[in-house]
Design an enzyme around this catalytic site. Structure first.
Site, PDB file in Angstrom:
ATOM      1  N   GLU A   1      -5.726  -7.614  -0.318  1.00  0.00           N
ATOM      2  CA  GLU A   1      -6.411  -7.378   0.947  1.00  0.00           C
ATOM      3  C   GLU A   1      -7.872  -7.041   0.701  1.00  0.00           C
ATOM      4  OE1 GLU A   1      -4.822  -4.602   3.732  1.00  0.00           O
ATOM      5  OE2 GLU A   1      -2.756  -5.290   3.488  1.00  0.00           O
TER       6      GLU A   1
ATOM      7  N   GLU B   1       0.778  -1.235   0.000  1.00  0.00           N
ATOM      8  CA  GLU B   1       0.000   0.000   0.000  1.00  0.00           C
ATOM      9  C   GLU B   1       0.815   1.293   0.000  1.00  0.00           C
ATOM     10  OE1 GLU B   1      -2.830  -0.217   3.204  1.00  0.00           O
ATOM     11  OE2 GLU B   1      -4.060  -1.705   2.157  1.00  0.00           O
TER      12      GLU B   1
END
Length: 353
Positions: free
Chosen positions: A276, A164
């Protein structure tokens, strides 16, 4: 630790070999009925740095790894911290931390599962972004050169470049990603590489015009000499897609974002991995979770698979997204996903064609 009474899945070893086959693109290297389906086993990224192992952070236990292997999952995403593994830039890895990482990888692989290595650092180190004077692009590439050298011989190890990225534009992140891929390939490693976008690499924001350009525009410029990569995309269901609250009010929007990204991937002749996603135990949220996964599973030409966030030995029992079992009881999130992992007769499920 007890859990689903299912035979351990060994087909992942064959799947890992499929990841190494040649061809024009990722879609040709993976058989149409093969997919990566699994869970993030968190814990090694916990705590302040540097931290004390098994007090501030911990790698997943053999019992937890075995539990999820018995469900029929095929992949474990394994978060860890770059500075713990490499305390000084451009210097050797910490021997003890490397041993802990390699032990976890070996345990996962011995269970027949593919493992995704996940430096869980958000494209920062000591709060400085990769590409800054303090954390040069070359240092990030050097890190991946060292790591790839350790695991290049195992096709069941997937290289997730970074968790991320945020606080940098896609245009700023692109040189770092390309440099890391080039360094990996220079070692001779042919492993699958997962490449995130910026802005927490959300599916919902993949096409958003940001400073420096959208992920859809900029990340199309990823260069892999082996042409063996997929994008790492994340998607949550709550009100701001952050995965920080138990509501699932944006479930329909999340599913629509997956559909739009699937179309783009197909048109681009690329694939992605949903690294995710998560949902609380609320009945409506479990339904939204099922829908989201079904959208991914229905598009095998666009997705190599998914990994749920999260499980792991150190999660508090009250963590809203936890898939870690409590005693002999399976979590509702796992129960919701089990039909996608196993057929009624217990045989491994296959991706829809």
């Amino acid at each position: 630790m007890s859990g689903p009474r299912l035979r351990p899945l060994r087909a992942a070893t064959i799947l890992a070999l499929c990841l190494m086959l040649g061809g024009a693109g990722a879609a040709e290297r993976l058989p149409a009925d093969a997919c990566l389906r699994g869970v993030n086993l968190a814990g090694a990224e916990f705590g302040r740095l540097p931290g004390v192992p098994n007090r501030d952070y911990a790698y997943p236990s053999p019992e937890t790894i075995g539990y999820f292997a018995r469900t029929g999952m095929t992949v474990i995403r394994l978060p860890f911290r770059w500075p713990r593994l490499q305390p000084e830039l451009n210097r050797p890895f910490d021997k003890d931390e490397l041993a802990r990482l390699e032990t976890a990888v070996r345990t996962i692989r011995d269970e027949g599962l593919v493992v995704v290595l996940d430096p869980h650092d958000y494209a920062h180190r000591d709060e400085k972004p990769i590409g800054s004077a303090e954390v040069p692009v070359g240092a990030f590439a050097e890190f991946w050169s060292r790591l790839a050298t350790r695991f290049a011989g195992d096709p069941g190890v997937v290289f997730g470049l970074m968790n991320e990225p945020y606080g940098i534009t896609a245009r700023q992140w692109l040189p770092s990603a390309n440099a890391a891929i080039a360094a990996i390939r220079k070692t001779g490693a042919k492993n699958l590489v997962l490449v995130p976008g910026t802005s927490w690499t959300g599916a919902h924001s993949w096409f958003a015009e940001m400073d420096g350009g959208s992920n859809a525009t900029v990340m199309a410029e990823i260069v892999d000499p082996a042409d063996h990569f997929a994008y790492d995309v994340h998607q949550y269901l709550d009100k701001d897609f952050s995965g920080t609250t138990p509501d699932c009010s944006r479930g329909p929007d999340a599913a629509a974002a997956i559909d739009r990204l699937s179309d783009w991937l197909k048109a681009s002749k690329r694939r992605a991995f949903l690294g995710e996603f998560g949902a609380s135990r609320d009945k409506e949220c479990l339904a939204a979770l099922k829908t989201l996964v079904a959208r991914v599973d229905a598009r095998p030409e666009a997705w190599v698979g998914w990994s749920y966030w999260a499980a792991g030995d150190w999660w508090d029992k009250t963590y809203m997204f936890s898939m870690q079992p409590v005693g002999p009881v399976d979590r509702p999130q796992l129960t919701t996903l089990l039909p996608t992992l196993r057929l009624p007769d217990g045989a491994p499920a296959r991706c829809p064609r």
